[in-house]
Design a protein around this motif. Structure first.
Motif, PDB file in Angstrom:
ATOM      1  N   ASN A  88       0.823  -1.212   0.000  1.00 15.55           N
ATOM      2  CA  ASN A  88       0.000   0.000   0.000  1.00 15.55           C
ATOM      3  C   ASN A  88       0.861   1.269   0.000  1.00 15.55           C
ATOM      4  O   ASN A  88       0.520   2.252  -0.665  1.00 15.55           O
ATOM      5  N   VAL A  89       1.975   1.258   0.721  1.00 20.38           N
ATOM      6  CA  VAL A  89       2.888   2.408   0.703  1.00 20.38           C
ATOM      7  C   VAL A  89       3.436   2.603  -0.705  1.00 20.38           C
ATOM      8  O   VAL A  89       3.470   3.727  -1.225  1.00 20.38           O
ATOM      9  N   LEU A  90       3.847   1.520  -1.349  1.00 20.56           N
ATOM     10  CA  LEU A  90       4.361   1.614  -2.723  1.00 20.56           C
ATOM     11  C   LEU A  90       3.296   2.171  -3.669  1.00 20.56           C
ATOM     12  O   LEU A  90       3.575   3.067  -4.473  1.00 20.56           O
ATOM     13  N   VAL A  94       3.247   5.759  -6.402  1.00 16.62           N
ATOM     14  CA  VAL A  94       3.426   5.450  -7.824  1.00 16.62           C
ATOM     15  C   VAL A  94       3.563   6.719  -8.664  1.00 16.62           C
ATOM     16  O   VAL A  94       4.429   6.800  -9.543  1.00 16.62           O
ATOM     17  N   ASP A  95       2.758   7.732  -8.398  1.00 18.86           N
ATOM     18  CA  ASP A  95       2.846   8.971  -9.174  1.00 18.86           C
ATOM     19  C   ASP A  95       4.212   9.636  -9.005  1.00 18.86           C
ATOM     20  O   ASP A  95       4.799  10.126  -9.971  1.00 18.86           O
ATOM     21  N   GLU A  96       4.732   9.636  -7.777  1.00 21.93           N
ATOM     22  CA  GLU A  96       6.051  10.209  -7.519  1.00 21.93           C
ATOM     23  C   GLU A  96       7.145   9.413  -8.224  1.00 21.93           C
ATOM     24  O   GLU A  96       8.088   9.984  -8.772  1.00 21.93           O
ATOM     25  N   ALA A 100       9.681  10.789 -11.150  1.00 21.30           N
ATOM     26  CA  ALA A 100      11.139  10.642 -11.049  1.00 21.30           C
ATOM     27  C   ALA A 100      11.707   9.902 -12.260  1.00 21.30           C
ATOM     28  O   ALA A 100      12.774  10.266 -12.772  1.00 21.30           O
ATOM     29  N   VAL A 101      11.003   8.882 -12.720  1.00 13.08           N
ATOM     30  CA  VAL A 101      11.436   8.137 -13.907  1.00 13.08           C
ATOM     31  C   VAL A 101      11.442   9.063 -15.120  1.00 13.08           C
ATOM     32  O   VAL A 101      12.401   9.094 -15.910  1.00 13.08           O
ATOM     33  N   ALA A 102      10.382   9.855 -15.278  1.00 15.21           N
ATOM     34  CA  ALA A 102      10.293  10.782 -16.414  1.00 15.21           C
ATOM     35  C   ALA A 102      11.403  11.813 -16.378  1.00 15.21           C
ATOM     36  O   ALA A 102      11.986  12.157 -17.416  1.00 15.21           O
ATOM     37  N   GLU A 103      11.732  12.311 -15.191  1.00 21.28           N
ATOM     38  CA  GLU A 103      12.799  13.310 -15.048  1.00 21.28           C
ATOM     39  C   GLU A 103      14.177  12.735 -15.372  1.00 21.28           C
ATOM     40  O   GLU A 103      15.064  13.454 -15.795  1.00 21.28           O
ATOM     41  N   ASN A 104      14.350  11.442 -15.149  1.00 22.25           N
ATOM     42  CA  ASN A 104      15.653  10.805 -15.364  1.00 22.25           C
ATOM     43  C   ASN A 104      15.746  10.059 -16.702  1.00 22.25           C
ATOM     44  O   ASN A 104      16.718   9.367 -16.944  1.00 22.25           O
ATOM     45  N   SER A 105      14.739  10.206 -17.535  1.00 19.14           N
ATOM     46  CA  SER A 105      14.755   9.519 -18.830  1.00 19.14           C
ATOM     47  C   SER A 105      15.306  10.393 -19.931  1.00 19.14           C
ATOM     48  O   SER A 105      15.266  11.550 -19.917  1.00 19.14           O
TER      49      SER A 105
END
Length: 105
Positions: A88-90, A94-96, A100-105
Motif C-alpha cells: 500500500n505504501v508503494l 506510484v505517481d512520484e 522521477a522516472v520521467a525526469e531521469n529519462s
C-alpha cells in the motif's frame, strides 16, 4: 560478515516477531501446495513475474526471478515479497515514482 552474506527476512517480520525465524517445511509436497495457491498477476519478462500468494498466513505481493531446473520453473532468491502494508505504501507513491522516472529519462 558482509551485509550481502546475511539472510534478512525483514520484509516478512513485523516489529513483534523475530525476523530470522522461519517455519520448517515438512516435505516437498508442502512446497508444491504453496505454489498452487500463487496467483500470477503478470509476467514482467521471460524470467520475472509478479504474483500474490499466502506466506505464513499473510497475503504478500511477490516480485521474483525464476529459473528452469529439470523442465520446471522455480522461484529464485532474487526478489521481494511485500506485505500488504508495504504494498500500500508503494501504491501511494506510484505517481512520484513515475515523475522521477520521467525526469531521469
Amino acid at each position: 560478515m558482509s551485509k550481502r552474506g546475511k539472510n534478512k527476512d525483514e520484509d516478512y517480520a513485523s516489529e513483534d516477531e523475530e525476523p530470522n525465524k522461519r517455519p520448517k517445511k515438512s516435505s516437498k509436497a508442502d512446497d508444491s501446495d504453496d505454489a498452487a495457491d500463487d496467483i500470477v498477476v503478470c509476467e514482467i519478462s521471460k524470467n520475472r513475474r509478479v504474483s500474490v500468494r499466502n506466506w505464513q498466513g499473510r497475503v504478500v505481493v511477490d516480485i521474483r526471478e525464476f529459473y528452469v531446473k529439470d523442465g520446471k520453473q522455480l522461484p529464485g532468491k532474487k526478489g521481494i515479497s511485500l506485505t500488504m502494508d508495504q504494498w500500500n505504501v508503494l501504491r501511494e507513491h506510484v505517481d512520484e515514482i513515475d515523475k522521477a522516472v520521467a525526469e531521469n529519462s
